[in-house]
Design a protein around this motif. Sequence first.
Motif, PDB file in Angstrom:
ATOM      1  N   GLU A   1     -45.203 -17.578 -27.749  1.00 42.30           N
ATOM      2  CA  GLU A   1     -46.508 -18.592 -27.623  1.00 42.30           C
ATOM      3  C   GLU A   1     -47.760 -17.571 -27.418  1.00 42.30           C
ATOM      4  O   GLU A   1     -48.727 -17.770 -28.342  1.00 42.30           O
ATOM      5  CB  GLU A   1     -46.568 -19.619 -26.670  1.00 42.30           C
ATOM      6  CG  GLU A   1     -45.614 -20.669 -26.881  1.00 42.30           C
ATOM      7  CD  GLU A   1     -45.787 -21.372 -28.122  1.00 42.30           C
ATOM      8  OE1 GLU A   1     -47.267 -21.651 -28.303  1.00 42.30           O
ATOM      9  OE2 GLU A   1     -45.122 -21.586 -29.063  1.00 42.30           O
ATOM     10  N   SER A   2     -47.721 -16.415 -26.884  1.00 41.71           N
ATOM     11  CA  SER A   2     -48.678 -15.478 -26.658  1.00 41.71           C
ATOM     12  C   SER A   2     -49.306 -14.761 -27.936  1.00 41.71           C
ATOM     13  O   SER A   2     -50.153 -14.617 -28.279  1.00 41.71           O
ATOM     14  CB  SER A   2     -48.529 -14.732 -25.331  1.00 41.71           C
ATOM     15  OG  SER A   2     -47.470 -13.628 -25.689  1.00 41.71           O
ATOM     16  N   VAL A   3     -47.958 -14.517 -28.519  1.00 41.10           N
ATOM     17  CA  VAL A   3     -48.421 -13.675 -29.982  1.00 41.10           C
ATOM     18  C   VAL A   3     -48.955 -14.751 -31.030  1.00 41.10           C
ATOM     19  O   VAL A   3     -49.853 -14.358 -31.811  1.00 41.10           O
ATOM     20  CB  VAL A   3     -46.866 -13.273 -30.303  1.00 41.10           C
ATOM     21  CG1 VAL A   3     -47.116 -12.851 -32.055  1.00 41.10           C
ATOM     22  CG2 VAL A   3     -46.336 -12.059 -29.528  1.00 41.10           C
TER      23      VAL A   3
ATOM     24  N   ILE B   1     -41.039  -7.245 -31.143  1.00 40.27           N
ATOM     25  CA  ILE B   1     -40.234  -7.913 -32.252  1.00 40.27           C
ATOM     26  C   ILE B   1     -41.059  -9.226 -32.949  1.00 40.27           C
ATOM     27  O   ILE B   1     -41.166  -9.370 -33.909  1.00 40.27           O
ATOM     28  CB  ILE B   1     -38.826  -8.052 -31.822  1.00 40.27           C
ATOM     29  CG1 ILE B   1     -38.169  -6.876 -31.538  1.00 40.27           C
ATOM     30  CG2 ILE B   1     -38.211  -9.094 -32.867  1.00 40.27           C
ATOM     31  CD1 ILE B   1     -36.918  -7.160 -30.740  1.00 40.27           C
ATOM     32  N   TYR B   2     -41.376  -9.783 -31.628  1.00 39.86           N
ATOM     33  CA  TYR B   2     -42.365 -11.159 -32.178  1.00 39.86           C
ATOM     34  C   TYR B   2     -43.553 -10.803 -33.084  1.00 39.86           C
ATOM     35  O   TYR B   2     -43.820 -11.309 -34.191  1.00 39.86           O
ATOM     36  CB  TYR B   2     -42.682 -11.768 -31.113  1.00 39.86           C
ATOM     37  CG  TYR B   2     -41.611 -12.625 -30.264  1.00 39.86           C
ATOM     38  CD1 TYR B   2     -40.417 -13.309 -30.870  1.00 39.86           C
ATOM     39  CD2 TYR B   2     -41.511 -12.856 -29.083  1.00 39.86           C
ATOM     40  CE1 TYR B   2     -39.391 -13.797 -30.392  1.00 39.86           C
ATOM     41  CE2 TYR B   2     -40.669 -13.607 -28.466  1.00 39.86           C
ATOM     42  CZ  TYR B   2     -39.569 -14.219 -29.202  1.00 39.86           C
ATOM     43  OH  TYR B   2     -38.622 -14.536 -28.420  1.00 39.86           O
ATOM     44  N   VAL B   3     -44.303  -9.601 -32.424  1.00 36.53           N
ATOM     45  CA  VAL B   3     -45.324  -9.193 -33.154  1.00 36.53           C
ATOM     46  C   VAL B   3     -45.078  -8.693 -34.654  1.00 36.53           C
ATOM     47  O   VAL B   3     -46.050  -9.275 -35.672  1.00 36.53           O
ATOM     48  CB  VAL B   3     -46.126  -7.996 -32.570  1.00 36.53           C
ATOM     49  CG1 VAL B   3     -47.391  -7.415 -33.257  1.00 36.53           C
ATOM     50  CG2 VAL B   3     -46.838  -8.735 -31.139  1.00 36.53           C
ATOM     51  N   ILE B   4     -44.263  -7.981 -34.898  1.00 36.83           N
ATOM     52  CA  ILE B   4     -43.784  -7.346 -36.021  1.00 36.83           C
ATOM     53  C   ILE B   4     -43.479  -8.641 -36.954  1.00 36.83           C
ATOM     54  O   ILE B   4     -43.780  -8.476 -38.207  1.00 36.83           O
ATOM     55  CB  ILE B   4     -42.675  -6.338 -35.931  1.00 36.83           C
ATOM     56  CG1 ILE B   4     -43.265  -5.016 -35.211  1.00 36.83           C
ATOM     57  CG2 ILE B   4     -42.107  -6.003 -37.296  1.00 36.83           C
ATOM     58  CD1 ILE B   4     -42.151  -4.218 -34.690  1.00 36.83           C
ATOM     59  N   GLY B   5     -42.610  -9.440 -36.446  1.00 37.53           N
ATOM     60  CA  GLY B   5     -42.057 -10.606 -37.466  1.00 37.53           C
ATOM     61  C   GLY B   5     -43.007 -11.453 -37.839  1.00 37.53           C
ATOM     62  O   GLY B   5     -43.033 -11.946 -38.794  1.00 37.53           O
TER      63      GLY B   5
ATOM     64  N   GLU C   1     -55.094  -9.826 -30.899  1.00 38.36           N
ATOM     65  CA  GLU C   1     -54.165  -8.797 -30.148  1.00 38.36           C
ATOM     66  C   GLU C   1     -52.893  -8.210 -30.968  1.00 38.36           C
ATOM     67  O   GLU C   1     -52.567  -7.074 -30.833  1.00 38.36           O
ATOM     68  CB  GLU C   1     -53.472  -9.618 -28.934  1.00 38.36           C
ATOM     69  CG  GLU C   1     -52.708  -8.847 -28.116  1.00 38.36           C
ATOM     70  CD  GLU C   1     -53.165  -7.627 -27.263  1.00 38.36           C
ATOM     71  OE1 GLU C   1     -52.393  -6.701 -26.920  1.00 38.36           O
ATOM     72  OE2 GLU C   1     -54.610  -7.624 -27.185  1.00 38.36           O
ATOM     73  N   ALA C   2     -52.358  -9.237 -31.679  1.00 35.36           N
ATOM     74  CA  ALA C   2     -51.087  -8.740 -32.589  1.00 35.36           C
ATOM     75  C   ALA C   2     -51.782  -7.792 -33.440  1.00 35.36           C
ATOM     76  O   ALA C   2     -50.880  -6.759 -33.775  1.00 35.36           O
ATOM     77  CB  ALA C   2     -50.618 -10.171 -33.100  1.00 35.36           C
TER      78      ALA C   2
ATOM     79  N   HIS D   1     -46.730 -10.695 -37.679  1.00 38.24           N
ATOM     80  CA  HIS D   1     -47.941 -10.214 -38.240  1.00 38.24           C
ATOM     81  C   HIS D   1     -47.910  -9.086 -38.943  1.00 38.24           C
ATOM     82  O   HIS D   1     -48.758  -8.627 -39.598  1.00 38.24           O
ATOM     83  CB  HIS D   1     -48.997  -9.955 -36.865  1.00 38.24           C
ATOM     84  CG  HIS D   1     -49.091 -11.259 -36.192  1.00 38.24           C
ATOM     85  ND1 HIS D   1     -50.118 -12.087 -36.661  1.00 38.24           N
ATOM     86  CD2 HIS D   1     -48.828 -12.016 -35.219  1.00 38.24           C
ATOM     87  CE1 HIS D   1     -50.353 -13.371 -35.933  1.00 38.24           C
ATOM     88  NE2 HIS D   1     -49.517 -13.169 -34.886  1.00 38.24           N
ATOM     89  N   CYS D   2     -46.889  -8.323 -38.905  1.00 33.70           N
ATOM     90  CA  CYS D   2     -46.688  -6.825 -39.566  1.00 33.70           C
ATOM     91  C   CYS D   2     -45.310  -6.521 -39.884  1.00 33.70           C
ATOM     92  O   CYS D   2     -44.916  -5.697 -39.386  1.00 33.70           O
ATOM     93  CB  CYS D   2     -47.375  -5.920 -38.959  1.00 33.70           C
ATOM     94  SG  CYS D   2     -47.071  -5.911 -36.926  1.00 33.70           S
TER      95      CYS D   2
END
Length: 88
Positions: free
Chosen positions: A26-28, A77-81, A34-35, A83-84
Amino acid sequence: MKSFLFFLILFLNSSFPVLSQSNLLESVKKNPNEANTICSKFREFNSKGISANDDKAIEYVSKRNNLTPVNAEIFSIYVIGLHCPDII
């Protein structure tokens, strides 16, 4: 009765990591800026031959977001999945 309380406490303790991971996701989702900042740093690491799963990258995320190394890896992993996906 004691065994019921034991299993209840055991069950409640085992559910906290799941709740923690949900909060990380949820924070991502709620902080795309931020991400994107973290994605930029991962791209910088990649340009130096450092993977986003490398200890140095995980340490960066851990310190930046005040997370344990395990949670920092999950967060990464969440950020990459989300946003990038071009990051390795």
